[in-house]
Design an enzyme around this catalytic site. Sequence first.
Site, PDB file in Angstrom:
ATOM      1  CG  ASN A  79      -2.193  -0.828   0.940  1.00  0.00           C
ATOM      2  OD1 ASN A  79      -2.727  -0.819  -0.160  1.00  0.00           O
ATOM      3  ND2 ASN A  79      -2.628  -1.575   1.935  1.00  0.00           N
ATOM      4  CG  ASN A  80       5.605   2.689  -0.270  1.00  0.00           C
ATOM      5  OD1 ASN A  80       5.509   3.632  -1.044  1.00  0.00           O
ATOM      6  ND2 ASN A  80       6.618   2.533   0.560  1.00  0.00           N
ATOM      7  CG  HIS A 123       6.717   7.248  -2.109  1.00  0.00           C
ATOM      8  ND1 HIS A 123       6.748   8.478  -2.723  1.00  0.00           N
ATOM      9  CD2 HIS A 123       6.574   7.490  -0.787  1.00  0.00           C
ATOM     10  CE1 HIS A 123       6.641   9.422  -1.806  1.00  0.00           C
ATOM     11  NE2 HIS A 123       6.530   8.852  -0.627  1.00  0.00           N
ATOM     12  CE  LYS A 124       8.591  -0.884  -1.205  1.00  0.00           C
ATOM     13  NZ  LYS A 124       8.441  -2.197  -0.555  1.00  0.00           N
ATOM     14  CG  ASP A 177      11.923  -7.219   2.056  1.00  0.00           C
ATOM     15  OD1 ASP A 177      11.542  -6.057   2.309  1.00  0.00           O
ATOM     16  OD2 ASP A 177      12.477  -7.933   2.895  1.00  0.00           O
ATOM     17  N   GLY A 230      12.663   7.019   1.600  1.00  0.00           N
ATOM     18  CA  GLY A 230      13.625   6.131   2.258  1.00  0.00           C
ATOM     19  C   GLY A 230      15.007   6.760   2.340  1.00  0.00           C
TER      20      GLY A 230
END
Length: 195
Positions: free
Chosen positions: A8-9, A11-12, A68, A154
């Site tokens: 649910n990020n 940006h990603k 990941d 990040g």
Amino acid sequence: MKIVFATNNAHKLSEIRSILGESIEVLSLNDIGCHADIPETADTLQGNALLKAQYVTEHYHVSCFADDTGLEVEALNGEPGIYSARYAGEQHDSEANMDKLLANLKEKNNRKARFRTVIALLIVEDDESVHSHLFEGIVYGSITHSRHGAEGFGYDPIFMPEGYNQTFAEMGAEVKNTISHRAKAVEKLAQFLLK
């Protein structure tokens, strides 16, 4: 083609959608009504990516991929690695994570680092069988002595990829999305999905 990305990020999600383009519709966990806090209890990037993808596949019976990512710093024996998002604690605070990393590198001359992304893809076939595939992307670089740039997320303000004189946070999404660890892993994923 529709596929779920176990995140649910935001940006990603936008990074992945822009790399995959129009031919593949990427749904988030939110889009399929998954609000679980999927545990990442493995001790490798591959293991965590697989755990997330397996959870979605088992509970929602859809093809899914999960990633990941870890920042691996040579002088710190590969730290923060799988703990990159929670290096400074469970609150996933990027500023605190960068502060801790810079503090741990204060006395070190070796600033070499690499970002590594592993994507686990689980394809659910019509007969309910599930096939798994792994894709990896790595970008080498170094950790700067202070933050530079306001883009990205990040560790982007302190990571400078090899061959560039800007951090990920300075170069903007257009450039980053062509050279990043995630871009390289997603490129392999895309080639696989589109063939």
